[in-house]
Design a protein around this motif. Structure first.
Motif, short mmCIF file in Angstrom:
data_model
loop_
_atom_site.label_atom_id
_atom_site.label_comp_id
_atom_site.label_asym_id
_atom_site.label_seq_id
_atom_site.Cartn_x
_atom_site.Cartn_y
_atom_site.Cartn_z
N MET B 109 0.81 -1.23 0.00
CA MET B 109 0.00 0.00 0.00
C MET B 109 0.84 1.27 0.00
O MET B 109 0.57 2.18 -0.79
CB MET B 109 -0.98 0.01 1.18
N VAL B 112 3.75 1.09 -3.56
CA VAL B 112 3.39 1.49 -4.93
C VAL B 112 3.26 3.01 -5.06
O VAL B 112 3.86 3.61 -5.96
CB VAL B 112 2.14 0.74 -5.44
N PRO B 113 2.50 3.68 -4.17
CA PRO B 113 2.42 5.15 -4.28
C PRO B 113 3.79 5.82 -4.16
O PRO B 113 4.07 6.80 -4.85
CB PRO B 113 1.50 5.55 -3.13
N LEU B 116 5.62 5.92 -7.33
CA LEU B 116 5.17 6.92 -8.31
C LEU B 116 6.12 8.12 -8.33
O LEU B 116 6.39 8.69 -9.39
CB LEU B 116 3.75 7.40 -8.00
N TYR B 117 6.65 8.49 -7.14
CA TYR B 117 7.61 9.60 -7.11
C TYR B 117 8.88 9.24 -7.87
O TYR B 117 9.45 10.07 -8.58
CB TYR B 117 7.98 9.94 -5.65
N ALA B 120 8.21 9.03 -11.68
CA ALA B 120 8.02 10.36 -12.27
C ALA B 120 9.26 11.23 -12.09
O ALA B 120 9.28 12.37 -12.54
CB ALA B 120 6.80 11.03 -11.63
N ASP B 122 10.23 12.66 -9.50
CA ASP B 122 9.58 13.81 -8.87
C ASP B 122 10.26 14.10 -7.53
O ASP B 122 10.20 13.30 -6.61
CB ASP B 122 8.10 13.47 -8.68
N THR B 124 9.63 16.88 -5.72
CA THR B 124 8.83 17.83 -4.95
C THR B 124 8.61 17.34 -3.52
O THR B 124 8.12 16.24 -3.31
CB THR B 124 7.43 18.00 -5.61
N GLN B 125 9.01 18.16 -2.55
CA GLN B 125 8.77 17.80 -1.16
C GLN B 125 7.44 18.39 -0.70
O GLN B 125 7.05 19.45 -1.15
CB GLN B 125 9.91 18.33 -0.26
N SER B 126 6.76 17.66 0.16
CA SER B 126 5.49 18.16 0.70
C SER B 126 5.18 17.39 1.97
O SER B 126 5.73 16.31 2.20
CB SER B 126 4.36 17.98 -0.32
N PRO B 127 4.28 17.93 2.81
CA PRO B 127 3.93 17.20 4.05
C PRO B 127 3.38 15.80 3.76
O PRO B 127 3.74 14.85 4.46
CB PRO B 127 2.86 18.10 4.69
N ALA B 128 2.54 15.65 2.73
CA ALA B 128 1.96 14.33 2.45
C ALA B 128 3.04 13.35 2.01
O ALA B 128 3.02 12.18 2.37
CB ALA B 128 0.88 14.45 1.37
N ARG B 129 3.99 13.84 1.24
CA ARG B 129 5.08 12.98 0.82
C ARG B 129 5.90 12.51 2.04
O ARG B 129 6.28 11.35 2.12
CB ARG B 129 6.00 13.71 -0.17
N HIS B 131 4.77 12.15 5.05
CA HIS B 131 3.94 11.13 5.71
C HIS B 131 4.10 9.78 5.02
O HIS B 131 4.23 8.75 5.66
CB HIS B 131 2.46 11.51 5.66
N LEU B 132 4.03 9.81 3.69
CA LEU B 132 4.11 8.56 2.92
C LEU B 132 5.45 7.88 3.14
O LEU B 132 5.52 6.66 3.29
CB LEU B 132 3.87 8.85 1.43
#
Lengths: 219, 219
Positions: B109, B112-113, B116-117, B120, B122, B124-129, B131-132
């Protein structure tokens, strides 16, 4: 037969109440009319849970000498013992198994990570986020087509519907259902079942009782 | 008994070769020494797959009148027919079921997400990233502790190891194993099995044969 014991957390904050995964198991137990006891594990002590749940989470189910974790596995374990949860014939079982895994591996897989953006109130756009949104949208669009065809995924209500409707239910507040009435009506049908209502009320009551105890202790 | 038919794509580009999910099923079939045929569905025609796989993906397995999708469900379906894949006793089955779901719902779970980073490219840093990444790191740290304890998840090799090692294998190029030798050695042990090697070579050969056919057609 020894009584089943379902272990969940002793307390959680308001936000996850009604969504802690023991709900899936309570729901199945109510559908099958199987009596059970609730046991608790201290929310702050993940280490103590590791012998029963290797990621330090809940729930797990104890059935005599057997202890089993992962909500999907527990649903299947219970399903094998009750035709109210899963048919006993091989073709019927195969259908329930494929949809149970579909709920947890095909739909929940993008749904939970996508929820992280919402929980974090994170508006940062990025290519990976766009991929994730297309991933989730694609899955929900396919589910919309499937759920338009009948009340439940495999004919009779089953553990697959418990898992799928619980996964979809967690997306309800995120507006993904506005253009997907079949998904929305499916969640409404599932959560209108007396067994869901009992399970939900019991989980809420469990954590509210813990609030009362906490307040009493701190006074 | 009719021969089993495993349906996969007729062709994919280089990148996903060796990772298309029919591999999990080929692997289980080789472990259990069950003969099977391969059937194909055109890569570009997801619509044609919907009657068999409601998300338009592969694989699915045909066993006479039964058609079953979701790699986890197919593994379990095959496991019920072979003790080389899953023990027949209830406690043994419960252990395999919990770890099969753990692979697909607790580890894949976030895996896989997170991929995707990487796909891609990618940054880009972010709070959701964040967390993931904590979500995935936590799961891998717990798996490191579990996998340090023995060769396979539930004692004997099982479908749970097929799923878990295949999920972890997909992370190998992403450097998450540098500090997790038990995870790395587990993947090495699993992929050294003759049944994995045969399944892997067969999938690669299948798509290479399709290249040859495509080239012949375009000349």
């Amino acid at each position: 037969m020894t009584e089943l014991i379902l272990t969940t957390l002793d307390w959680v904050p308001e936000f996850p109440r009604g969504f802690v995964r023991d709900l899936r198991i309570r729901w199945a137990l109510e559908e099958a009319d199987i009596p059970y006891q609730i046991a608790t594990t201290p929310v702050g002590d993940a280490e103590a849970r590791l012998p029963f749940q290797p990621f330090g989470q809940v729930p797990w189910l104890t059935d005599g000498d057997i202890t089993i974790f992962e909500s999907g596995a527990i649903l299947l374990y219970l399903g094998e013992g009750s035709t109210a949860l899963m048919p006993a014939d091989r073709p019927g079982r195969a259908k329930v198994m494929e949809w149970l895994f579909a709920a947890l591996n095909s739909v929940e897989m993008p749904a939970v990570p996508w929820s992280l953006y919402r929980w974090a109130d994170d508006e940062t756009q990025s290519p990976a986020r766009a991929h994730l949104e297309r991933f989730l949208d694609g899955r929900l669009n396919h589910m919309e087509a499937v759920l338009a065809k009948g009340d439940w995924l495999t004919g009779p209500f089953s553990i697959a519907d418990i898992a799928m409707s619980d996964v979809l239910r967690q997306l309800r507040s995120y507006d993904v259902f506005a253009k997907r009435p079949a998904c929305q009506h499916y969640v409404e049908r599932a959560t209108a079942r007396p067994a869901f209502k009992k399970a939900y009320a019991d989980q809420i009551a469990h954590f509210e009782a813990a609030d009362v105890e906490r307040t009493a202790r701190s006074e």
